[in-house]
Every structure is written in C-alpha cells, then in structure tokens.
Design a protein around this motif. Structure first.
Motif, PDB file in Angstrom:
ATOM      1  N   ASP A 115       0.859  -1.303   0.102  1.00  0.00           N
ATOM      2  CA  ASP A 115       0.107  -0.201   0.131  1.00  0.00           C
ATOM      3  C   ASP A 115       0.956   1.126   0.159  1.00  0.00           C
ATOM      4  N   LEU A 116       1.990   1.173   0.627  1.00  0.00           N
ATOM      5  CA  LEU A 116       2.924   2.524   0.502  1.00  0.00           C
ATOM      6  C   LEU A 116       3.653   2.658  -0.647  1.00  0.00           C
ATOM      7  N   TYR A 117       3.883   1.076  -1.131  1.00  0.00           N
ATOM      8  CA  TYR A 117       4.582   0.970  -2.600  1.00  0.00           C
ATOM      9  C   TYR A 117       3.755   1.487  -3.674  1.00  0.00           C
ATOM     10  N   LEU A 118       2.461   1.580  -3.609  1.00  0.00           N
ATOM     11  CA  LEU A 118       1.434   1.814  -4.793  1.00  0.00           C
ATOM     12  C   LEU A 118       1.791   3.333  -5.327  1.00  0.00           C
ATOM     13  N   PRO A 119       1.923   4.466  -4.473  1.00  0.00           N
ATOM     14  CA  PRO A 119       2.212   5.692  -5.036  1.00  0.00           C
ATOM     15  C   PRO A 119       3.542   5.869  -5.697  1.00  0.00           C
ATOM     16  N   PHE A 120       4.494   4.892  -5.261  1.00  0.00           N
ATOM     17  CA  PHE A 120       6.110   4.988  -5.709  1.00  0.00           C
ATOM     18  C   PHE A 120       5.803   4.259  -7.077  1.00  0.00           C
ATOM     19  N   VAL A 121       5.221   3.335  -7.160  1.00  0.00           N
ATOM     20  CA  VAL A 121       5.345   2.682  -8.718  1.00  0.00           C
ATOM     21  C   VAL A 121       4.576   3.416  -9.580  1.00  0.00           C
ATOM     22  N   GLN A 122       3.540   4.210  -9.136  1.00  0.00           N
ATOM     23  CA  GLN A 122       2.667   4.976  -9.845  1.00  0.00           C
ATOM     24  C   GLN A 122       3.644   6.143 -10.525  1.00  0.00           C
ATOM     25  N   GLY A 123       4.479   6.470  -9.748  1.00  0.00           N
ATOM     26  CA  GLY A 123       5.450   7.672 -10.067  1.00  0.00           C
ATOM     27  C   GLY A 123       6.355   7.199 -11.056  1.00  0.00           C
ATOM     28  N   MET A 124       6.895   5.892 -10.826  1.00  0.00           N
ATOM     29  CA  MET A 124       7.938   5.283 -11.612  1.00  0.00           C
ATOM     30  C   MET A 124       7.321   5.147 -13.285  1.00  0.00           C
ATOM     31  N   LEU A 125       5.869   4.836 -13.219  1.00  0.00           N
ATOM     32  CA  LEU A 125       5.185   4.694 -14.545  1.00  0.00           C
ATOM     33  C   LEU A 125       5.184   5.964 -15.133  1.00  0.00           C
ATOM     34  N   SER A 126       4.929   7.102 -14.405  1.00  0.00           N
ATOM     35  CA  SER A 126       4.706   8.389 -15.354  1.00  0.00           C
ATOM     36  C   SER A 126       6.162   9.223 -15.429  1.00  0.00           C
ATOM     37  N   SER A 127       7.291   8.681 -14.773  1.00  0.00           N
ATOM     38  CA  SER A 127       8.477   9.417 -14.892  1.00  0.00           C
ATOM     39  C   SER A 127       9.291   9.219 -16.168  1.00  0.00           C
ATOM     40  N   PRO A 128       9.807  10.351 -16.962  1.00  0.00           N
ATOM     41  CA  PRO A 128      10.596  10.086 -18.003  1.00  0.00           C
ATOM     42  C   PRO A 128      11.962   9.537 -17.727  1.00  0.00           C
ATOM     43  N   PHE A 129      12.250   9.157 -16.400  1.00  0.00           N
ATOM     44  CA  PHE A 129      13.555   8.624 -16.277  1.00  0.00           C
ATOM     45  C   PHE A 129      13.298   6.945 -16.209  1.00  0.00           C
ATOM     46  N   THR A 130      12.148   6.759 -16.252  1.00  0.00           N
ATOM     47  CA  THR A 130      11.796   5.027 -16.402  1.00  0.00           C
ATOM     48  C   THR A 130      11.948   4.590 -17.726  1.00  0.00           C
ATOM     49  N   MET A 131      12.611   3.441 -17.927  1.00  0.00           N
ATOM     50  CA  MET A 131      12.900   3.034 -19.174  1.00  0.00           C
ATOM     51  C   MET A 131      11.577   2.166 -19.642  1.00  0.00           C
ATOM     52  N   GLU A 132      11.395   2.305 -20.739  1.00  0.00           N
ATOM     53  CA  GLU A 132      10.037   1.891 -21.576  1.00  0.00           C
ATOM     54  C   GLU A 132      10.021   0.385 -21.213  1.00  0.00           C
ATOM     55  N   ASN A 133      11.150  -0.418 -21.358  1.00  0.00           N
ATOM     56  CA  ASN A 133      10.929  -1.889 -21.211  1.00  0.00           C
ATOM     57  C   ASN A 133      10.483  -2.223 -20.023  1.00  0.00           C
ATOM     58  N   VAL A 134      10.862  -1.488 -18.944  1.00  0.00           N
ATOM     59  CA  VAL A 134      10.179  -2.073 -17.598  1.00  0.00           C
ATOM     60  C   VAL A 134       8.912  -1.585 -17.346  1.00  0.00           C
ATOM     61  N   LYS A 135       8.325  -0.713 -18.033  1.00  0.00           N
ATOM     62  CA  LYS A 135       7.204  -0.243 -17.424  1.00  0.00           C
ATOM     63  C   LYS A 135       5.908  -1.373 -17.510  1.00  0.00           C
ATOM     64  N   ALA A 136       6.013  -2.184 -18.365  1.00  0.00           N
ATOM     65  CA  ALA A 136       4.936  -3.366 -18.276  1.00  0.00           C
ATOM     66  C   ALA A 136       4.902  -3.899 -16.785  1.00  0.00           C
ATOM     67  N   GLY A 137       6.041  -4.207 -16.204  1.00  0.00           N
ATOM     68  CA  GLY A 137       6.196  -4.988 -15.099  1.00  0.00           C
ATOM     69  C   GLY A 137       5.427  -3.926 -14.046  1.00  0.00           C
ATOM     70  N   TYR A 138       5.898  -2.954 -14.148  1.00  0.00           N
ATOM     71  CA  TYR A 138       5.376  -1.751 -13.105  1.00  0.00           C
ATOM     72  C   TYR A 138       3.773  -1.717 -13.476  1.00  0.00           C
ATOM     73  N   ARG A 139       3.276  -1.750 -14.365  1.00  0.00           N
ATOM     74  CA  ARG A 139       1.700  -1.553 -14.590  1.00  0.00           C
ATOM     75  C   ARG A 139       0.961  -2.859 -14.015  1.00  0.00           C
ATOM     76  N   PHE A 140       1.965  -4.051 -14.030  1.00  0.00           N
ATOM     77  CA  PHE A 140       1.319  -5.093 -13.648  1.00  0.00           C
ATOM     78  C   PHE A 140       1.285  -4.870 -11.879  1.00  0.00           C
ATOM     79  N   GLU A 141       2.443  -4.568 -11.350  1.00  0.00           N
ATOM     80  CA  GLU A 141       2.577  -4.121  -9.931  1.00  0.00           C
ATOM     81  C   GLU A 141       1.718  -3.096  -9.495  1.00  0.00           C
ATOM     82  N   GLU A 142       1.294  -2.183 -10.370  1.00  0.00           N
ATOM     83  CA  GLU A 142       0.288  -1.152 -10.006  1.00  0.00           C
ATOM     84  C   GLU A 142      -1.165  -1.718  -9.826  1.00  0.00           C
ATOM     85  N   GLU A 143      -1.585  -2.748 -10.832  1.00  0.00           N
ATOM     86  CA  GLU A 143      -2.777  -3.376 -10.705  1.00  0.00           C
ATOM     87  C   GLU A 143      -2.997  -4.359  -9.669  1.00  0.00           C
TER      88      GLU A 143
END
Length: 315
Positions: free
Chosen positions: A144-172
């Motif tokens: 629950d504390l991690y959720l806003p952090f992973v949401q930040g990584m999903l929207s950040s320009p510093f996150t590589m595109e090839n790892v965003k699918a994994g972050y979207r799963f973690e968010e869901e």
C-alpha cells in the motif's frame, strides 16, 4: 518520542561509519543528518509527522561525489540504514499520510535527477525503495505504501520503457485489497469438504494465513502464532479466527499438513483456484498474512508475522 530517539540514534551511528581517510576523501562524502524536531513539537504526535516530512531534507539539499559506492555523496550502507529508519516512521502512520510522504520522496528523487541528469540518484533510489517496500522477503514490505511509488515510476521520463509493463502489473495487483478496504470475499472447502466463504466467518478479526505443506517458513510462522498468548486469548474470546488457506492442487499433502495445525484454526483450500489466478488476492509469496478487522476490512496486508503480532498484542 521513543521512535524519534531511536531514529536519531540510528542515523547518528551511521555518521560514525564514514570514510576515515584523508581530508580530500572526507570532502567527497556527505551524510544524512538527523531531523531536528522543533521544541514545541517534542513529545507530541506532530513530532512523528514532522520527522517523516523532513527526513530526507539533508540528503536532497546538495550534491556530492558520486561513484559506484555512493549516491549524492552518501554511501550505500548509510542509505540502507536511513531508509530502514524512515520506514520505521512511516509504517505506523495512517495510510494516506504515509502515501503523501512516499509521493514527496519520489518527487524529490525525480527533481534531483532533473537537476543533474548524470546522477545515479533516480536509478539507485528507485531500486532501493522497491527492494524495501516490495520485495516479499523485506521486513518493511508494504504494497500500500509502494503503490504511489510505482505509479510515480510509471509516469516518470526517467523510467525505461522496457520495464513499464512490469510496473503496470505491480500497480494493478497492488490495488487489490488495499488497507482500509473491505477484503474480497472468496469461497473455500474445509477438511470435511464443506463449502464456506470468508464473509460467513462471524468473528471480529480474521487472520488469513496463506500456507503450503512442507513450507519451512510456514511452519515457523505457525509456531509463532501458536506460541502467542494474545492470539490464544483472542481465539478463546471468540474475537479472532485463524484461517489457514491453501491455494494449490496437492490436496493429500495439504490434508496431512493441515491436520497438524491447531484444531481452533479453520484449514481450507481454494477449490475454485481464484486466488492463484490473481483475480481476488495477489499472493506473491508463501507464506503470507492478511489481518482483517470488523466488517472484514483489511487491517494488515501481506504483513510480516512480527508486525501482525504487534498489532494483535495492542488490541
């Protein structure tokens, strides 16, 4: 107040672990200074909130020598200790206050990376926070504390595109059964083959213990729960039911293992296999504990047994 003193002592001890080499070396390193609590707040609940809000001020206030063993001039060992101390503050806070601080931390990480695009601060700090808040073996894990952090990584320009699918799963998955929400209902069968469901358990608290037969960690957690006088008292008073849940298919092994747990527990299996399909609960690792309170609201989600027992002891 004791927690603030503990945190200050921990960070002060970290300061003594820096490089003791020549003057040139010392100038390259920086340290995370303890939070100075305003005198008017000391001894009050506001002190904890203030400490959480300002914990990272000294870290983000400047730069420093960055190499393979440092971020913004702060050594990795000190960063680990500081993050652990920070999460000791955040975990007991109300969820929304904790999330507000996590969002602020992410914002500061991103801002610092924007100021110096050659910095390792985004890469290293996102790795570190993910390890502490999301790794199933971390004693500080908290989806629950991690959720806003992973949401930040999903929207950040510093996150590589090839790892965003994994972050979207973690968010869901992280959005399932958040703390404070009503836990999802599910059906199961007990050792006698009776079909039951979670909402049919009429106790104030329900402890979901997802376990597997032959799992050493499950046995260790089982022993700690059985050894708790508070758990026994709550069960005797009819306020708590321990629900030992199996989500796989080796039913003969499960029946044999389940018979070794206390008779006061309700040992069941998910005969529809919904849980392992990640549709109602996301059980990332076995064992896993969920504590549900009045109205089947989630009190603790995939919490370490020590945190679970601490909560029960305070009831």
């Amino acid at each position: 107040m004791k927690k603030i003193l503990f945190i200050s002592a921990l960070v002060l001890s970290l300061l003594s672990c820096g490089n003791r080499g020549g003057v040139a070396e010392l100038k390259k390193e920086r340290h995370i200074r303890p939070v100075e609590i305003p005198a008017v707040m000391k001894g009050s609940g506001e002190a904890v909130s203030y400490a959480a809000e300002h914990f990272w001020d000294s870290f983000f206030s400047g730069g420093g020598q960055t190499d393979t063993g440092a971020v913004l001039g702060v050594r990795n060992g000190e960063l680990h200790g500081a993050l652990a101390a920070y999460l000791e503050i955040l975990l007991p806070l109300p969820l929304e206050e904790g999330r507000k601080n996590v969002r602020a931390l992410f914002g500061n990480i991103e801002k610092k990376q924007e100021e110096d695009t050659s910095s390792r601060v985004y890469m290293r700090m996102t790795e570190l926070v993910s390890d502490y808040l999301y790794d199933p073996n971390s004693p500080y894990r908290d989806e629950d504390l991690y959720l806003p952090f992973v949401q930040g990584m999903l929207s950040s320009p510093f996150t590589m595109e090839n790892v965003k699918a994994g972050y979207r799963f973690e968010e869901e998955m992280g959005g399932l059964n958040e703390r404070g929400s009503v836990a999802a209902n599910f059906r199961f069968k007990d050792l006698k083959g009776r079909k039951l469901d979670l909402y049919g358990i009429d106790t104030e608290y329900v402890l979901l213990f997802f376990s597997n037969p032959g799992c050493r960690s499950c046995g260790e957690i089982g022993e700690k729960l059985q050894g708790s006088s508070k758990v026994a008292d709550l069960q005797d008073a009819g306020r708590l039911k321990v629900l030992n849940v199996y989500i796989d298919e080796e039913l003969e092994k499960w029946r044999k293992a389940a018979s070794e747990y206390p008779s006061e527990w309700l040992s069941v299996y998910d005969y529809e296999f919904l849980i392992r399909e990640n549709t109602v609960y996301y059980v990332r690792a076995i064992p896993s504990l969920y504590l549900l309170g009045p109205g089947k609201k989630v009190v603790l989600k995939d919490a370490p047994v020590e945190r679970t027992l601490e909560y029960l002891n305070n009831l």
